[in-house]
Design a protein around this motif. Structure first.
Motif, short mmCIF file in Angstrom:
data_model
loop_
_atom_site.label_atom_id
_atom_site.label_comp_id
_atom_site.label_asym_id
_atom_site.label_seq_id
_atom_site.Cartn_x
_atom_site.Cartn_y
_atom_site.Cartn_z
N TRP A 37 0.83 -1.21 0.00
CA TRP A 37 0.00 0.00 0.00
C TRP A 37 0.86 1.26 0.00
O TRP A 37 0.58 2.23 -0.72
CB TRP A 37 -0.92 0.00 1.23
N LEU A 38 1.93 1.26 0.80
CA LEU A 38 2.77 2.46 0.90
C LEU A 38 3.51 2.74 -0.40
O LEU A 38 3.77 3.90 -0.74
CB LEU A 38 3.75 2.30 2.05
N THR A 39 3.87 1.69 -1.13
CA THR A 39 4.61 1.87 -2.39
C THR A 39 3.68 1.89 -3.60
O THR A 39 4.16 1.96 -4.74
CB THR A 39 5.64 0.74 -2.56
N ASP A 40 2.37 1.79 -3.32
CA ASP A 40 1.38 1.78 -4.40
C ASP A 40 1.64 0.66 -5.40
O ASP A 40 1.52 0.82 -6.61
CB ASP A 40 1.37 3.14 -5.12
N GLN A 41 2.02 -0.50 -4.85
CA GLN A 41 2.28 -1.68 -5.68
C GLN A 41 1.40 -2.84 -5.19
O GLN A 41 1.87 -3.93 -4.89
CB GLN A 41 3.77 -2.08 -5.58
N ILE A 42 0.10 -2.59 -5.13
CA ILE A 42 -0.82 -3.58 -4.59
C ILE A 42 -0.84 -4.86 -5.43
O ILE A 42 -1.20 -5.94 -4.95
CB ILE A 42 -2.24 -2.98 -4.47
N ALA A 43 -0.43 -4.76 -6.70
CA ALA A 43 -0.41 -5.95 -7.57
C ALA A 43 0.60 -6.98 -7.10
O ALA A 43 0.51 -8.15 -7.47
CB ALA A 43 -0.10 -5.53 -9.01
N LEU A 44 1.57 -6.54 -6.28
CA LEU A 44 2.59 -7.48 -5.79
C LEU A 44 2.12 -8.30 -4.60
O LEU A 44 2.83 -9.20 -4.16
CB LEU A 44 3.86 -6.70 -5.40
N VAL A 45 0.94 -7.99 -4.07
CA VAL A 45 0.52 -8.60 -2.82
C VAL A 45 0.31 -10.11 -2.97
O VAL A 45 0.60 -10.88 -2.05
CB VAL A 45 -0.76 -7.91 -2.27
N ILE A 46 -0.19 -10.57 -4.12
CA ILE A 46 -0.48 -12.00 -4.28
C ILE A 46 0.78 -12.85 -4.22
O ILE A 46 0.87 -13.78 -3.40
CB ILE A 46 -1.29 -12.25 -5.57
N PRO A 47 1.81 -12.61 -5.06
CA PRO A 47 3.01 -13.46 -4.96
C PRO A 47 3.73 -13.33 -3.63
O PRO A 47 4.27 -14.31 -3.12
CB PRO A 47 3.88 -12.98 -6.13
N LEU A 48 3.73 -12.12 -3.05
CA LEU A 48 4.39 -11.96 -1.75
C LEU A 48 3.64 -12.73 -0.66
O LEU A 48 4.25 -13.38 0.20
CB LEU A 48 4.48 -10.48 -1.39
N PHE A 49 2.32 -12.64 -0.67
CA PHE A 49 1.51 -13.40 0.29
C PHE A 49 1.76 -14.90 0.14
O PHE A 49 1.93 -15.62 1.13
CB PHE A 49 0.02 -13.09 0.06
N LEU A 50 1.76 -15.38 -1.09
CA LEU A 50 1.96 -16.81 -1.32
C LEU A 50 3.35 -17.26 -0.87
O LEU A 50 3.52 -18.36 -0.35
CB LEU A 50 1.75 -17.14 -2.80
N GLY A 51 4.35 -16.40 -1.05
CA GLY A 51 5.69 -16.72 -0.56
C GLY A 51 5.73 -16.81 0.95
O GLY A 51 6.37 -17.71 1.52
N VAL A 52 5.05 -15.88 1.63
CA VAL A 52 4.98 -15.93 3.09
C VAL A 52 4.30 -17.21 3.56
O VAL A 52 4.77 -17.89 4.49
CB VAL A 52 4.22 -14.69 3.63
N ILE A 53 3.20 -17.57 2.92
CA ILE A 53 2.45 -18.76 3.32
C ILE A 53 3.29 -20.02 3.12
O ILE A 53 3.35 -20.89 4.00
CB ILE A 53 1.14 -18.85 2.52
N ALA A 54 3.98 -20.13 1.98
CA ALA A 54 4.83 -21.30 1.73
C ALA A 54 5.95 -21.40 2.77
O ALA A 54 6.26 -22.49 3.26
CB ALA A 54 5.41 -21.23 0.32
#
Length: 731
Positions: A37-54
């Motif tokens: 949100w702070l970097t206005d790159q909300i499109a990156l949230v899916i791969p980053l979330f999936l990496g955290v979960i894995a």
């Protein structure tokens, strides 16, 4: 609420394992969401979330240094898997070959231990996450885009995990010990119900419940041992040594609690009009409650006060004295067993009383723990070689999962569904090593997905604000990790809700609903059919091997026990390994029969018919445990040779029955000379001292279980004979 009460509530919350685990996940997911949100790159949230979960799925307990090494290996595996997927996806034939090979190898890693199995599955999950990300982000032209983001998300959680393990290194040990004493509390309370002098008491059902609970205690003991072992260095720290002594106290309590000194229904029948068994039951129940208080004290790091039970002991001794004053000859052997039971309860009480200050225990005890994990590449290769055969259950699961994923990939290309890679992800999560676990997971996955999709549709409709949806995604992701081990259907609902909210941030979340449902159904069908048709592991086919291991371990345990009586009590590594092997084998039999009850058709009937084997084998183990609870060096007397010969006969009979089962031969009857030896044991003179008499009584009780055990085994062989013959035994 007052400030002290609030602080106490926070302290209790902090002591919960699920809370600390979920807090790490919350910090990781919140950090990712805030950064996007702070970097206005909300499109990156899916791969980053999936990496955290894995990365969170790959996390295993360790010291901070061990966690650092494990994180490094995990990230390398993740990066290699992600880039390999990105490289091979444009080439379907190469991709499916790589998918099959990598799935097989990563699943076979489980042969090296639980942490390697966890790493292998997490790497496989991240591979599918990469497929989903690449399929979703087709606009990305750079080769490294998805793999780098997934690895970056995994690195962020790994860094957080290492820091957490460095700051709170001993918290998992405390939580594991607390769980162990809770399980011991339940075991003691169930054991107390066996002492209830009530006519027509269903002893068999209670013994079966006791055997099942014993499996939970053994699992908790094994988990605590691994947790402590990972934190021991050459000298060990003061805190680790304290936890190690608490672990040994728990082992001793388990040995004494699992002891049986006589068939309780016979004691109940003979002393029905006396209060002596009520006294024993009350004391054992109090000790169960004390174990629960001890668990609470360990979890919150508070002092443990066992309390004053002198009156309960005095009442029990008064009842025993009254019975002895009756001087009835037919009660003589039973009174000896009651006295042994009372002594065991007193010793158990003493062990619980010392738990408040475990540092005061003798420091000369052998404190070496046996490490099952391979230490060298040679040991790892030897462990893997044992499973490079179709007779290995792990090999068959790896082959089955590989084929299932290839079929899923073929279905994906045949019907070209939208979001088709969810089929593969569903198959990975649903396909379990045995039919029963897969059957349960199948229904939970579909039901949880439906609930999660409905909740996702409702919430993104009610709350169109992207910020609120981001908060919902974080909460849902945390909730997934809170519930994934205890309530998988609910966990599936939460992770589905998280996915819907995240995808709605970068596209159309509504468009995900129907494809996700269809893919889930297809994935579960593929997993279910694979487990049912591809080298199925029906528990009945390996039951003979599981029971054979129980008998063999009990025989080796008895040999160690008799050696202890020859040389004196010493909780050395050989004795503790033999005792733990016997309890692990008993727990494995309980698990196998429980899994059989989830299988189709006649397999369930076979399970019900085989439960008597579990009851008899657990009774046998309880008589062995009583020998362990009263270990003392025996003085040389005339009857020693008879005791040794009888013990050796029992061991040889157990091992012969084990060999017959392993080779699928009919269980052979006892030999005449063996029967003569056991008869001589029964006819030993009455002049033996109490210690020799106790050994004689327990050996007699064990020998009396051999006949019903042999009958149960013969019945089991006949009932499961209709099942297809098992494959050759696993080496």
């Amino acid at each position: 609420m007052s400030l002290p009460a609030f602080a106490e509530s926070l302290r209790r919350l902090w002591a919960l394992e699920k809370f600390t685990y979920s807090l790490r996940v919350f910090i990781a997911l919140s950090g990712v969401m805030a950064g996007c949100w702070l970097t206005d790159q909300i499109a990156l949230v899916i791969p980053l979330f999936l990496g955290v979960i894995a990365s969170a799925l790959a996390e295993t307990d360790d010291s901070w240094l061990g966690r650092l090494r494990a994180s490094g290996v995990t990230l390398v595996c993740f990066a290699v898997a992600a880039f390999a997927v990105k490289l091979l996806m444009p080439y379907p034939l190469l991709f499916v070959a790589g998918l099959a090979l990598s799935t097989f190898v990563l699943t076979l890693f489980g042969a090296l231990g639980d942490r390697y199995a966890t790493l292998g599955q997490a790497t496989l999950i991240l591979s599918v996450y990469t497929m989903i990300g690449v399929d979703q982000g087709k606009m990305a032209t750079t080769f490294w885009h998805e793999p780098l983001l997934l690895t970056l998300g995994a690195s962020w959680y790994s860094l957080l995990s290492v820091i957490w393990h460095a700051l709170f290194a001993h918290q998992p040990v405390q939580q594991g010990l607390a769980t162990l004493f809770v399980e011991l509390s339940s075991y003691l309370k169930i054991k107390a119900t066996l002492l209830e002098p009530v006519k027509e008491l269903d002893i068999e059902e209670r013994r079966l419940a006791l055997a099942r609970q014993n499996g939970r205690v053994v699992a908790a003991l094994n988990l605590v041992k691994e947790t402590i072992l990972s934190r021991m260095d050459g000298s060990g720290g003061q805190k680790v040594n304290r936890y190690l002594r608490l672990y040994f106290i728990a082992q001793d309590i388990h040995e004494r609690a699992s002891s049986s000194h006589y068939p309780y229904h016979q004691l109940s029948k003979t002393f029905f009009h006396s209060d002596v068994l009520f006294r024993c039951q009350r004391l054992l129940d109090q000790q169960g409650r004390a174990c629960k208080r001890l668990a609470f004290a360990i979890r919150l790091r508070k002092p443990f006060d066992y309390g004053d039970t002198r009156q309960a002991h005095a009442d029990l001794q008064a009842s025993l004295t009254y019975l002895q004053e009756q001087q009835r000859s037919e009660w003589r052997s039973l009174l000896r067993s009651l006295n042994a039971l009372a002594d065991n309860l007193a010793s158990l009480e003493q062990r619980l009383a010392t738990a408040n200050n475990p540092d005061a225990l003798a420091s000369d005890q052998d404190s070496v723990l046996f490490d099952h994990n391979p230490r060298t590449l040679k040991q790892a290769w030897q462990r893997l070689r044992q499973h490079l055969s179709v007779t290995s259950l792990l090999f068959r699961h790896a082959l089955r999962l590989s084929i299932a994923l290839c079929i899923g990939y073929g279905v994906l290309h045949a019907i070209h569904p939208s979001q088709g890679y969810w089929i593969l992800l569903t198959t990975v999560f649903v396909c379990q090593p045995n039919y029963g676990a897969t059957r349960i997971r199948l229904g939970q996955r579909v039901g949880g997905t439906v609930v999660g999709l409905i909740a996702g549709w409702a919430l993104i409709t009610l709350f169109p604000s992207p910020l609120i949806q981001s908060l919902i995604a974080v909460v849902a992701g945390v909730s997934f990790f809170v519930t994934r081990k205890s309530q998988y259907a609910l966990a599936t609902g939460f992770i589905t809700l998280m996915v819907v909210c995240c995808f709605n941030q970068v596209g159309n979340g509504y468009g995900l609903i129907w494809p996700r449902l269809l893919d889930t159904v297809l994935g579960t069908l593929i997993a279910g059919l694979a487990v049912f048709t591809i080298l199925p592991d029906w528990q009945g086919r390996q039951l003979h091997r599981v029971v054979a291991n129980v008998l063999d371990c009990n025989g080796r345990f008895l040999r160690q026990l008799m050696q202890q009586y020859a040389t004196g009590k010493k909780d050395d590594l050989d004795y503790r390994v033999a005792r733990r092997d016997a309890h692990n084998a008993d727990a494995a039999l309980s698990t196998a029969l429980s899994n059989m009850r989830l299988e189709p058709g006649h397999f369930r009937k076979d399970a019900e018919a085989c439960f008597p084997v579990l009851v008899v084998s657990h009774t046998l183990l309880s008589y062995l445990s009583a020998l362990g609870a009263h270990r003392h060096e025996l003085l040389d007397v005339a009857g020693d040779e008879v005791l040794d010969q009888a013990a050796e006969v029992i061991v040889s009979q157990l091992q012969r029955m084990a060999e017959d089962l392993a080779e699928r031969r009919p269980v052979t009857p006892a030999q005449p000379d063996e029967q003569a030896t056991l008869l001589a044991l029964e006819q030993l003179a009455d002049g033996l001292d109490d210690q020799h008499r106790l050994v004689q009584t327990q050996l007699l009780l064990i020998s009396q279980q051999l006949v019903p055990l042999r009958e149960r085994l013969q019945d089991m062989q006949q009932r499961v004979a209709s099942a297809a013959p098992a494959l050759t035994e696993q080496k």
